[in-house]
Design a protein around this motif. Structure first.
Motif, PDB file in Angstrom:
ATOM      1  N   VAL A  88       0.886  -1.160   0.000  1.00 39.32           N
ATOM      2  CA  VAL A  88       0.000   0.000   0.000  1.00 39.32           C
ATOM      3  C   VAL A  88       0.926   1.213   0.000  1.00 39.32           C
ATOM      4  CG1 VAL A  88      -1.813   1.262   1.216  1.00 39.32           C
ATOM      5  CG2 VAL A  88      -1.745  -1.247   1.306  1.00 39.32           C
ATOM      6  N   THR A  89       0.963   1.958  -1.118  1.00 40.38           N
ATOM      7  CA  THR A  89       1.846   3.111  -1.208  1.00 40.38           C
ATOM      8  C   THR A  89       1.025   4.390  -1.356  1.00 40.38           C
ATOM      9  OG1 THR A  89       2.116   2.998  -3.621  1.00 40.38           O
ATOM     10  CG2 THR A  89       3.638   1.706  -2.281  1.00 40.38           C
ATOM     11  N   ILE A  90       1.531   5.458  -0.767  1.00 43.06           N
ATOM     12  CA  ILE A  90       0.843   6.747  -0.820  1.00 43.06           C
ATOM     13  C   ILE A  90       1.826   7.811  -1.283  1.00 43.06           C
ATOM     14  CG2 ILE A  90      -0.808   6.123   0.966  1.00 43.06           C
ATOM     15  CD1 ILE A  90       0.831   7.790   2.955  1.00 43.06           C
ATOM     16  N   VAL A 102      -8.399   5.887 -11.086  1.00 36.55           N
ATOM     17  CA  VAL A 102      -7.767   6.423 -12.289  1.00 36.55           C
ATOM     18  C   VAL A 102      -6.911   5.312 -12.897  1.00 36.55           C
ATOM     19  CG1 VAL A 102      -6.312   8.227 -13.281  1.00 36.55           C
ATOM     20  CG2 VAL A 102      -7.678   8.714 -11.227  1.00 36.55           C
ATOM     21  N   PRO A 103      -7.409   4.647 -13.957  1.00 35.56           N
ATOM     22  CA  PRO A 103      -6.631   3.554 -14.570  1.00 35.56           C
ATOM     23  C   PRO A 103      -5.562   4.097 -15.519  1.00 35.56           C
ATOM     24  CG  PRO A 103      -8.741   3.789 -15.677  1.00 35.56           C
ATOM     25  CD  PRO A 103      -8.746   4.795 -14.561  1.00 35.56           C
ATOM     26  N   TYR A 104      -4.417   3.437 -15.523  1.00 35.41           N
ATOM     27  CA  TYR A 104      -3.331   3.795 -16.430  1.00 35.41           C
ATOM     28  C   TYR A 104      -2.989   2.604 -17.311  1.00 35.41           C
ATOM     29  CZ  TYR A 104      -2.805   7.933 -13.525  1.00 35.41           C
ATOM     30  OH  TYR A 104      -3.046   9.101 -12.861  1.00 35.41           O
ATOM     31  N   LYS A 105      -2.202   2.845 -18.323  1.00 35.32           N
ATOM     32  CA  LYS A 105      -1.765   1.773 -19.218  1.00 35.32           C
ATOM     33  C   LYS A 105      -0.440   1.219 -18.716  1.00 35.32           C
ATOM     34  CE  LYS A 105      -4.176   3.498 -23.317  1.00 35.32           C
ATOM     35  NZ  LYS A 105      -4.042   3.979 -24.719  1.00 35.32           N
ATOM     36  N   GLY A 106      -0.520   0.389 -17.695  1.00 33.40           N
ATOM     37  CA  GLY A 106       0.678  -0.192 -17.110  1.00 33.40           C
ATOM     38  C   GLY A 106       1.021   0.433 -15.771  1.00 33.40           C
ATOM     39  N   VAL A 120       2.862   4.932 -11.182  1.00 34.96           N
ATOM     40  CA  VAL A 120       3.893   5.349 -10.232  1.00 34.96           C
ATOM     41  C   VAL A 120       4.197   6.835 -10.406  1.00 34.96           C
ATOM     42  CG1 VAL A 120       6.291   5.036  -9.500  1.00 34.96           C
ATOM     43  CG2 VAL A 120       4.905   3.039 -10.096  1.00 34.96           C
ATOM     44  N   GLN A 121       4.335   7.264 -11.648  1.00 29.89           N
ATOM     45  CA  GLN A 121       4.621   8.676 -11.901  1.00 29.89           C
ATOM     46  C   GLN A 121       3.468   9.567 -11.440  1.00 29.89           C
ATOM     47  OE1 GLN A 121       7.624   9.794 -12.776  1.00 29.89           O
ATOM     48  NE2 GLN A 121       8.184   7.619 -12.646  1.00 29.89           N
ATOM     49  N   ALA A 122       2.239   9.097 -11.602  1.00 26.34           N
ATOM     50  CA  ALA A 122       1.081   9.859 -11.139  1.00 26.34           C
ATOM     51  C   ALA A 122       1.085   9.983  -9.616  1.00 26.34           C
ATOM     52  CB  ALA A 122      -0.210   9.198 -11.616  1.00 26.34           C
ATOM     53  N   LEU A 123       1.522   8.932  -8.939  1.00 22.14           N
ATOM     54  CA  LEU A 123       1.611   8.973  -7.483  1.00 22.14           C
ATOM     55  C   LEU A 123       2.675   9.981  -7.039  1.00 22.14           C
ATOM     56  CD1 LEU A 123       0.405   7.550  -4.939  1.00 22.14           C
ATOM     57  CD2 LEU A 123       2.394   6.031  -5.014  1.00 22.14           C
ATOM     58  N   VAL A 124       3.819   9.959  -7.706  1.00 19.86           N
ATOM     59  CA  VAL A 124       4.884  10.918  -7.398  1.00 19.86           C
ATOM     60  C   VAL A 124       4.386  12.351  -7.606  1.00 19.86           C
ATOM     61  CG1 VAL A 124       7.151  11.771  -8.140  1.00 19.86           C
ATOM     62  CG2 VAL A 124       6.764   9.304  -7.902  1.00 19.86           C
ATOM     63  N   TYR A 150       6.912  -4.108  -4.850  1.00 19.65           N
ATOM     64  CA  TYR A 150       8.070  -3.327  -4.407  1.00 19.65           C
ATOM     65  C   TYR A 150       9.031  -2.992  -5.540  1.00 19.65           C
ATOM     66  CZ  TYR A 150      12.424  -2.135  -2.050  1.00 19.65           C
ATOM     67  OH  TYR A 150      13.582  -1.507  -1.662  1.00 19.65           O
ATOM     68  N   GLY A 151       9.238  -3.935  -6.453  1.00 17.93           N
ATOM     69  CA  GLY A 151      10.236  -3.737  -7.499  1.00 17.93           C
ATOM     70  C   GLY A 151      10.013  -2.490  -8.334  1.00 17.93           C
ATOM     71  N   ILE A 152       8.755  -2.120  -8.549  1.00 20.63           N
ATOM     72  CA  ILE A 152       8.488  -0.988  -9.443  1.00 20.63           C
ATOM     73  C   ILE A 152       8.437   0.350  -8.708  1.00 20.63           C
ATOM     74  CG2 ILE A 152       7.286  -2.444 -11.103  1.00 20.63           C
ATOM     75  CD1 ILE A 152       4.668  -1.205 -10.125  1.00 20.63           C
ATOM     76  N   VAL A 153       8.445   0.318  -7.371  1.00 27.30           N
ATOM     77  CA  VAL A 153       8.394   1.570  -6.604  1.00 27.30           C
ATOM     78  C   VAL A 153       9.613   1.754  -5.711  1.00 27.30           C
ATOM     79  CG1 VAL A 153       5.869   1.745  -6.601  1.00 27.30           C
ATOM     80  CG2 VAL A 153       7.011   0.451  -4.791  1.00 27.30           C
ATOM     81  N   ALA A 154      10.551   0.838  -5.742  1.00 26.73           N
ATOM     82  CA  ALA A 154      11.692   0.864  -4.821  1.00 26.73           C
ATOM     83  C   ALA A 154      12.457   2.180  -4.895  1.00 26.73           C
ATOM     84  CB  ALA A 154      12.628  -0.306  -5.106  1.00 26.73           C
ATOM     85  N   GLY A 155      12.748   2.646  -6.112  1.00 24.16           N
ATOM     86  CA  GLY A 155      13.522   3.870  -6.261  1.00 24.16           C
ATOM     87  C   GLY A 155      12.817   5.086  -5.711  1.00 24.16           C
TER      88      GLY A 155
END
Length: 316
Positions: free
Chosen positions: A120-122, A174-178, A183-187, A198-203
């Motif tokens: 769960v990421t915010i 809000v659905p995205y294509k992938g 992740v960029q929208a969350l940032v 975790y692998g796609i948000v680790a950085g």
């Protein structure tokens, strides 16, 4: 009798020679997502096991249905495989009334490769620092928050929907294509919540741009020992759902080829370098047998049918 023996000998020789050319694995999502990380970790070890190049073919769209259908319609010769997540094997047939095929009948299971516990990421733009803080904020701002997903009908979509219902937060999907656009929208604070591996948000977690506030696993991830489990933060079981990635072949693929593939994937998943990368990315290796994967698909399809009926989610 002689003719029958000769035919069997020819068939055995053909199977022992498999594969004689590159093997294509269709990934029904864009590059950069959780399945892409898994497949790229495995690619070199798998090529060593098969003795042939492994080609990754990205065919995204319709929550993975486009790429999945491509494999369903492929020749059952072992040279076109599907690398899919939970939703393409056991969920989408209940979400998309017009999908046109049942994965349990149209595909031959090869192996469930890995489990990917979801976080769960915010967004870091919220004042919340932990799950309790996020829950309080969401409850206090009903209808004001957005949650992203890598596509309608995916496990992150359904999980975030159930979390929103659990909090009575009325968050907007809000659905995205992938995964990466989400992740960029969350940032950017375009969405405030994202269920992700975790692998796609680790950085972004390391940079402090987003925060992981819970992990849907029995134990904390070795890569994130400070992040509590969903049980530890008081979330009931079944709100944030599990995701896994598996390999399947078209229906009718010869059992000898299926077993050859299953053995190759099992050995690749067991490679020490691959295992190290999985641990770093919060991925749990499985690599079970075709029969075990088939049982898992059947059992989870029944469970997901009930979940979809309960949530009322359908997608045209």
């Amino acid at each position: 009798m002689v003719l029958a023996i000769a035919s069997l000998s020819f068939a055995a020789a053909a199977f022992s020679a498999y594969p004689e050319r590159p093997v294509k694995i269709v990934l029904p999502y864009p590059p950069g997502g959780g399945g892409d990380l898994v497949l790229r970790n495995l690619q070199q070890a798998l090529e060593k096991q098969l003795g042939q190049p492994v080609i990754i073919d990205y065919k995204a769209g319709a929550a993975g249905n486009i790429g999945t259908l491509d494999v369903v319609n492929a020749a059952p010769d072992g040279y076109t495989l599907l690398m899919g997540p939970t939703n393409n094997f056991v969920i989408n047939q209940f979400l998309f009334p017009k999908m046109g095929f049942d994965p349990l009948a149209a595909l031959t299971p090869v192996s469930l490769l890995v489990e990917q516990p979801y976080l769960v990421t915010i967004t870091g733009a919220l004042p919340a620092r932990d799950y309790a803080g996020f829950a309080d904020y969401a409850k206090a701002h009903p209808g004001k928050l957005n949650y992203g997903s890598p596509g309608a009908g995916t496990v992150p979509h359904v999980s975030a929907l159930m979390l929103s219902d659990q909090l009575d937060a009325r968050m907007v999907h809000v659905p995205y294509k992938g995964s990466q656009p989400g992740v960029q929208a969350l940032v950017a604070n375009d969405v405030q919540l994202l269920i992700a591996s975790y692998g796609i948000v680790a950085g972004q977690i390391a940079a402090g741009r987003i925060r992981a506030v819970a992990v849907a696993a029995d134990q904390r991830l070795p890569a994130l020992p400070q992040v509590p489990t969903t049980a530890e933060v008081g979330l009931p079981p079944g709100v944030i759902l599990a995701n896994w990635w598996g390999i399947a072949a078209p229906r009718g693929t010869d059992p000898a080829i299926v077993e050859r593939l299953a053995g190759a994937f099992r050995a690749a998943v067991g490679d020490p370098d691959v295992q190290r990368k999985f641990v770093e990315q919060g991925t749990l290796p499985v690599a079970n047998s075709p029969a075990q994967f088939a049982d898992r698909m059947r059992n989870e399809a029944r469970a997901w049918k009930d979940i979809i009926a309960r949530t009322g989610v359908t997608i045209e």
